[in-house]
Design an enzyme around this catalytic site. Sequence first.
Site, short mmCIF file in Angstrom:
data_model
loop_
_atom_site.label_atom_id
_atom_site.label_comp_id
_atom_site.label_asym_id
_atom_site.label_seq_id
_atom_site.Cartn_x
_atom_site.Cartn_y
_atom_site.Cartn_z
N GLU A 114 8.60 -9.89 -7.92
CA GLU A 114 7.66 -8.80 -8.19
C GLU A 114 7.75 -8.72 -6.28
OE1 GLU A 114 3.96 -10.13 -8.73
OE2 GLU A 114 3.91 -9.42 -11.18
N HIS A 228 -4.27 -2.26 -3.86
CA HIS A 228 -3.94 -2.45 -4.72
C HIS A 228 -2.76 -1.46 -4.59
CE1 HIS A 228 -0.72 -2.70 -7.89
NE2 HIS A 228 -0.39 -4.52 -7.59
N ARG A 275 2.30 -5.52 -0.73
CA ARG A 275 1.13 -4.48 -1.04
C ARG A 275 0.26 -3.47 -0.19
NH1 ARG A 275 -1.49 -8.58 -5.66
NH2 ARG A 275 -0.10 -7.69 -6.91
N HIS A 336 -8.23 -4.24 -4.75
CA HIS A 336 -7.27 -4.94 -5.66
C HIS A 336 -7.99 -5.89 -5.47
CE1 HIS A 336 -4.93 -6.23 -8.98
NE2 HIS A 336 -4.41 -6.93 -7.82
N ARG A 371 -2.15 -11.13 0.32
CA ARG A 371 -1.69 -12.52 0.01
C ARG A 371 -0.41 -11.35 -1.04
NH1 ARG A 371 -2.59 -11.76 -6.59
NH2 ARG A 371 -3.63 -9.37 -6.40
#
Length: 490
Positions: A114, A228, A275, A336, A371
């Site tokens: 990811e 997000h 992100r 998000h 994050r």
Amino acid sequence: MNREYDVLIVGAGAAGLYAALQFPENVRVLLLSKRELTLSNSSLAQGGVAAVLDRDNDNFKLHIADTLIAGKYKNDLNAIKILVEEGPKDVLKLKEMGVAFDLDKDGHLMMTLEAGHSRHRIVHHKDSTGRAIVDTLIEQVKTHKNVEILDNTLLYKLENNGRGFDAGMILPNGSSDVVSAHYCILASGGIGRVYQYTTNSAIATGDGITLAHMLGAKIKHLSWIQFHPTAFAAENDRERFLISEAVRGEGAVLLNCDGERFASKYDERGELAPRDVVSNAIMLESRAKGNEKFYLDITHKDPEFVKNRFPMIYEKCLEENIDITKQWIPVFPCQHYLMGGIDVDIYARTSVSRLYAAGECSHTGVHGANRLASNSLLEALVFSRRAANDITEKLKTENNAPFETEPEKDDLSGSKMPHGFRTEIRKIVQDCHFVIPKPENVAAGLKRTNEILDNIVNGGYEINQDFVEARSLATVAAIILKEVSENNDT
Ligand SMILES: Cc1cc2nc3c(=O)[nH]c(=O)nc-3n(C[C@H](O)[C@H](O)[C@H](O)COP(=O)(O)OP(=O)(O)OC[C@H]3O[C@@H](n4cnc5c(N)ncnc54)[C@H](O)[C@@H]3O)c2cc1C
């Protein structure tokens, strides 16, 4: 229902459920969920859980470094080390409990990549990892006789009674009750509903953060919000369906309104940058083009692979008349995740005695200012376990004799709160503090938010779910905007 418990756990997401499983049989636990047990942000998690499980190709140092880079080095290194080094055991524990993580043909855990991760380290159950975890944890908790579960039960009050807390709840039939508990773990999730558009579930109204704030607990970095980059760009839905990072991890590219790739113009990592970087890139490109239409394209991949790897996303998009194996997916950033929250130490203890916080409502410092994908379920597991273990140790040594008096029930009646506060708060926060904040709107936004909060708290309104959630949203909005106005968010 009993009149008193050793531990009250507020929340039945990954953090609350996993905490409940840690207590020995002699510890009486009450677990609350304000709606049905499966309605939580945990249930919505798609991508997976990050953990260093493939020691041939990965190691703790790399996961720590990736977390620090994504978090802009504003993370707490000690907390990250705990997360990264202890987390793999918790993930294996989930597997042992029966979570059906995807396996390769040799029966080994499959790991995907990811954004922001330098290695394939995300274990997953197709694209509905959270639901697989929550379902298994619920099954497990139901076998623990010391844990009483109350769903559709809303905590509206948490008061210090000197040796623990009196907890006021609105029960499923609308009546109220107050019980006492020696310890409380807030695992009440995030604050997404303070925004007009969010990927969060309806429960994410910041109730736990508000109750902790009312108790005087330290709240930290509430303005550190993650947006997000790729939520499905539906026209009006408040809750926006997430097109997981893993879709880009598997090769999807991001296109602007002219069908051009642009992400690498803003950062060399392109679509796989963290992100916040990708969200910023979209907002800047949208300004440059004067157009908010953006797309994810995964049509170049084998359709069978796409359907099999992302069955939920495939189905959800089909419901919106988009076949992702043939068509581009319309996307746009939205709220998000909350990096800040109720400030806790490495045992998930808040600044208030006997009050703990774990999961998205807490601020452990692991995420820093941003994050890293799939670190939040891991955080929920690791720190809720640490909270439960710490409380268990304390219960062994402390004299927690029964409370001498029973708390009295509250009269919840009052006048009906006017409509519209929640909608107004959402608009204020969206206008002040979205991906690229607008500081010029903050002073007026904060003033109006404080007026609304004052009206809610002092208006003599009936205490019901609408009241409690409006109070939470106004409190959370006021803390965020105050933090931003004082430029105190660094
Ligand atoms: C769409 C989406 C996808 C995501 N994907 C991933 C991913 O792939 N990997 C990852 O690591 N993270 C992911 N996340 C983030 C992650 O899911 C959450 O941060 C994490 O699950 C939060 O868990 P939690 O237990 O803290 O809170 P939640 O799971 O949100 O649970 C909160 C609980 O608190 C209860 N509650 C709240 N207020 C009250 C009250 N007043 N009274 C009683 N009960 C109350 C709720 O009913 C609920 O049971 C995703 C989030 C979203 C929204």
